[in-house]
Design a protein around this motif. Structure first.
Motif, PDB file in Angstrom:
ATOM      1  N   LYS A  14      33.443 118.677  42.727  1.00 48.37           N
ATOM      2  CA  LYS A  14      32.542 119.128  41.794  1.00 48.37           C
ATOM      3  C   LYS A  14      32.942 120.653  41.539  1.00 48.37           C
ATOM      4  O   LYS A  14      32.927 121.026  40.455  1.00 48.37           O
ATOM      5  CB  LYS A  14      31.150 118.793  42.024  1.00 48.37           C
ATOM      6  CG  LYS A  14      30.111 118.999  40.909  1.00 48.37           C
ATOM      7  CD  LYS A  14      30.331 117.864  39.862  1.00 48.37           C
ATOM      8  CE  LYS A  14      29.643 117.763  38.581  1.00 48.37           C
ATOM      9  NZ  LYS A  14      29.768 116.661  37.521  1.00 48.37           N
ATOM     10  N   TYR A  19      38.499 116.695  38.461  1.00 49.42           N
ATOM     11  CA  TYR A  19      38.185 115.494  37.887  1.00 49.42           C
ATOM     12  C   TYR A  19      39.121 114.371  37.752  1.00 49.42           C
ATOM     13  O   TYR A  19      38.677 113.297  37.354  1.00 49.42           O
ATOM     14  CB  TYR A  19      37.464 115.524  36.367  1.00 49.42           C
ATOM     15  CG  TYR A  19      38.716 116.277  35.724  1.00 49.42           C
ATOM     16  CD1 TYR A  19      39.449 115.457  34.663  1.00 49.42           C
ATOM     17  CD2 TYR A  19      38.973 117.544  35.421  1.00 49.42           C
ATOM     18  CE1 TYR A  19      40.534 116.006  34.098  1.00 49.42           C
ATOM     19  CE2 TYR A  19      39.753 118.064  34.490  1.00 49.42           C
ATOM     20  CZ  TYR A  19      40.673 117.284  33.686  1.00 49.42           C
ATOM     21  OH  TYR A  19      41.487 117.476  32.885  1.00 49.42           O
ATOM     22  N   GLU A  52      38.538 108.622  37.858  1.00 51.69           N
ATOM     23  CA  GLU A  52      37.586 109.817  37.645  1.00 51.69           C
ATOM     24  C   GLU A  52      36.962 110.227  38.779  1.00 51.69           C
ATOM     25  O   GLU A  52      36.324 109.354  39.473  1.00 51.69           O
ATOM     26  CB  GLU A  52      36.616 109.172  36.435  1.00 51.69           C
ATOM     27  CG  GLU A  52      36.202 110.587  35.622  1.00 51.69           C
ATOM     28  CD  GLU A  52      35.298 111.230  36.508  1.00 51.69           C
ATOM     29  OE1 GLU A  52      35.075 112.442  36.140  1.00 51.69           O
ATOM     30  OE2 GLU A  52      34.406 110.709  37.193  1.00 51.69           O
ATOM     31  N   THR A  54      34.575 113.085  39.042  1.00 49.61           N
ATOM     32  CA  THR A  54      33.261 114.047  39.367  1.00 49.61           C
ATOM     33  C   THR A  54      32.120 113.517  38.579  1.00 49.61           C
ATOM     34  O   THR A  54      31.164 114.274  38.274  1.00 49.61           O
ATOM     35  CB  THR A  54      33.854 115.479  38.642  1.00 49.61           C
ATOM     36  OG1 THR A  54      34.250 115.347  37.401  1.00 49.61           O
ATOM     37  CG2 THR A  54      34.695 116.103  39.762  1.00 49.61           C
ATOM     38  N   TYR A  87      28.108 108.735  32.152  1.00 49.78           N
ATOM     39  CA  TYR A  87      29.320 109.511  31.839  1.00 49.78           C
ATOM     40  C   TYR A  87      29.240 110.033  30.334  1.00 49.78           C
ATOM     41  O   TYR A  87      28.341 109.454  29.527  1.00 49.78           O
ATOM     42  CB  TYR A  87      30.702 108.211  31.736  1.00 49.78           C
ATOM     43  CG  TYR A  87      31.187 108.374  33.072  1.00 49.78           C
ATOM     44  CD1 TYR A  87      32.044 109.344  33.416  1.00 49.78           C
ATOM     45  CD2 TYR A  87      31.039 107.312  33.743  1.00 49.78           C
ATOM     46  CE1 TYR A  87      32.644 109.341  34.891  1.00 49.78           C
ATOM     47  CE2 TYR A  87      31.555 107.177  35.025  1.00 49.78           C
ATOM     48  CZ  TYR A  87      32.606 108.168  35.472  1.00 49.78           C
ATOM     49  OH  TYR A  87      33.188 108.245  36.892  1.00 49.78           O
ATOM     50  N   GLU A  91      34.310 113.465  29.213  1.00 44.96           N
ATOM     51  CA  GLU A  91      34.725 113.027  30.809  1.00 44.96           C
ATOM     52  C   GLU A  91      35.628 111.902  30.824  1.00 44.96           C
ATOM     53  O   GLU A  91      36.769 111.674  31.591  1.00 44.96           O
ATOM     54  CB  GLU A  91      33.532 112.612  31.535  1.00 44.96           C
ATOM     55  CG  GLU A  91      32.701 113.917  31.979  1.00 44.96           C
ATOM     56  CD  GLU A  91      31.521 113.550  32.879  1.00 44.96           C
ATOM     57  OE1 GLU A  91      31.251 114.491  33.838  1.00 44.96           O
ATOM     58  OE2 GLU A  91      30.803 112.519  32.353  1.00 44.96           O
ATOM     59  N   ASN A 168      34.620 106.667  38.604  1.00 47.54           N
ATOM     60  CA  ASN A 168      34.699 106.919  40.042  1.00 47.54           C
ATOM     61  C   ASN A 168      34.418 105.819  41.058  1.00 47.54           C
ATOM     62  O   ASN A 168      35.176 105.691  42.024  1.00 47.54           O
ATOM     63  CB  ASN A 168      33.344 108.059  40.290  1.00 47.54           C
ATOM     64  CG  ASN A 168      33.788 109.014  41.276  1.00 47.54           C
ATOM     65  OD1 ASN A 168      34.401 108.739  42.124  1.00 47.54           O
ATOM     66  ND2 ASN A 168      33.045 110.064  41.321  1.00 47.54           N
ATOM     67  N   GLY A 194      42.182 119.338  38.679  1.00 43.88           N
ATOM     68  CA  GLY A 194      41.558 119.820  37.644  1.00 43.88           C
ATOM     69  C   GLY A 194      42.219 120.788  36.502  1.00 43.88           C
ATOM     70  O   GLY A 194      43.552 120.535  36.680  1.00 43.88           O
TER      71      GLY A 194
END
Length: 283
Positions: A14, A19, A52, A54, A87, A91, A168, A194
């Motif tokens: 994070k 991500y 995904e 984060t 979400y 994202e 995630n 990222g």
């Protein structure tokens, strides 16, 4: 709720904005016998899980408390807990683009995994993935698959998958399932990316029970360096050299403890440092 390694890892992801998790699942021919699946099922397996990293349940609001008012037909009091799966549109957009970009460099197929028959987040996920794909990546094929069906199909027809993109928690579970296709979690590298930072690590997590014994399998970490050279530095020839060295060591029959089987001679089993030295010698 006590401090655990996972909490630190989630904080790193994070904090650095990592991500996207890329986890390649490939079969080394020398280790085909280590898989619990039939050789004809795993032949040609070469897939990339794009997870995904984060958002979702792992980062949503959560709480556990004692319910004084009670609930249900009998009004029973007791503990209650909740975790929030959430979400945002951006994202999903950015992870979808990562998956489509990966597919363009591979076989041109994206399997988007969700639970759209039950979850509202999954319905939004599916809509956004299709919008991004149809508008920006018309050359890439899109397939939707429910997560429970995906778990079955990864065992039934793993070679049919190219790029798998998912949220995630689903990605956490499915990527470990996919690891078993290869025969050992100790062989899987991963990249967490990222917009300006990248973190490369093996997928297997910590193993405090074998700490200090010198028997850990270093190949997943070495293959993570291969990914670092490839994705962060564009040093594809050097990355190819690492992959080739690992392949040659395995082809010669060298194994760490987690990779050995009944047919592995005792003098071919080496520890962590020994395996690392062998890879270096082949470089």
């Amino acid at each position: 709720g006590a401090p655990r390694p996972e909490a630190g890892l989630l904080g790193i992801r994070k904090g650095l904005g990592l991500y996207t998790n890329l986890r390649p699942v490939q079969i080394f021919d020398a280790l085909a016998g280590a898989s619990t699946l039939k050789p004809e099922v795993i032949e040609g397996v070469d897939l990339m899980i794009v997870r995904e990293l984060t958002g979702g349940l792992y980062f949503g609001k959560r709480e556990r408390f004692y319910d004084e008012e009670g609930a249900g037909i009998d009004g029973a009091k007791g503990q209650r807990a909740y975790d929030t799966l959430e979400y945002r549109e951006y994202e999903v957009e950015r992870i979808a683009r990562q998956a489509f970009e990966a597919a363009r460099k591979r076989r041109g197929k994206v399997t988007s995994v969700d639970k759209a028959n039950v979850l509202e987040t999954s319905r939004m996920w599916r809509e956004i993935v299709h919008r991004i794909g149809e508008q920006e990546y018309p050359d890439v094929q899109i397939e939707d698959l429910l997560v429970d069906n995906t778990a079955m199909q990864l065992i039934n027809r793993p070679a049919d998958f190219d790029v798998v993109v998912t949220e995630n928690m689903f990605g956490d579970i499915l990527s470990d399932e996919a690891a078993q296709i290869t025969g050992s979690l100790g062989m899987l590298a991963s990249a967490s990316l990222g917009d300006s930072t990248a973190l490369y690590e093996p997928s297997h997590g910590s193993a405090p029970d074998i700490a200090g014994k010198g028997i850990a399998n270093p190949l997943a970490q070495i293959l993570s360096v291969e990914m670092m050279l490839r994705y962060s530095f564009g040093m594809n020839e050097a990355a190819d050299d690492i992959r080739r060295a690992v392949t040659e060591v395995l082809d010669e029959g060298w194994r760490t403890g987690d990779l050995k089987d009944a047919a592995t001679p005792a003098d071919k089993v080496v520890g962590c440092a020994g395996m690392g030295d062998l890879v270096v010698s082949h470089l």
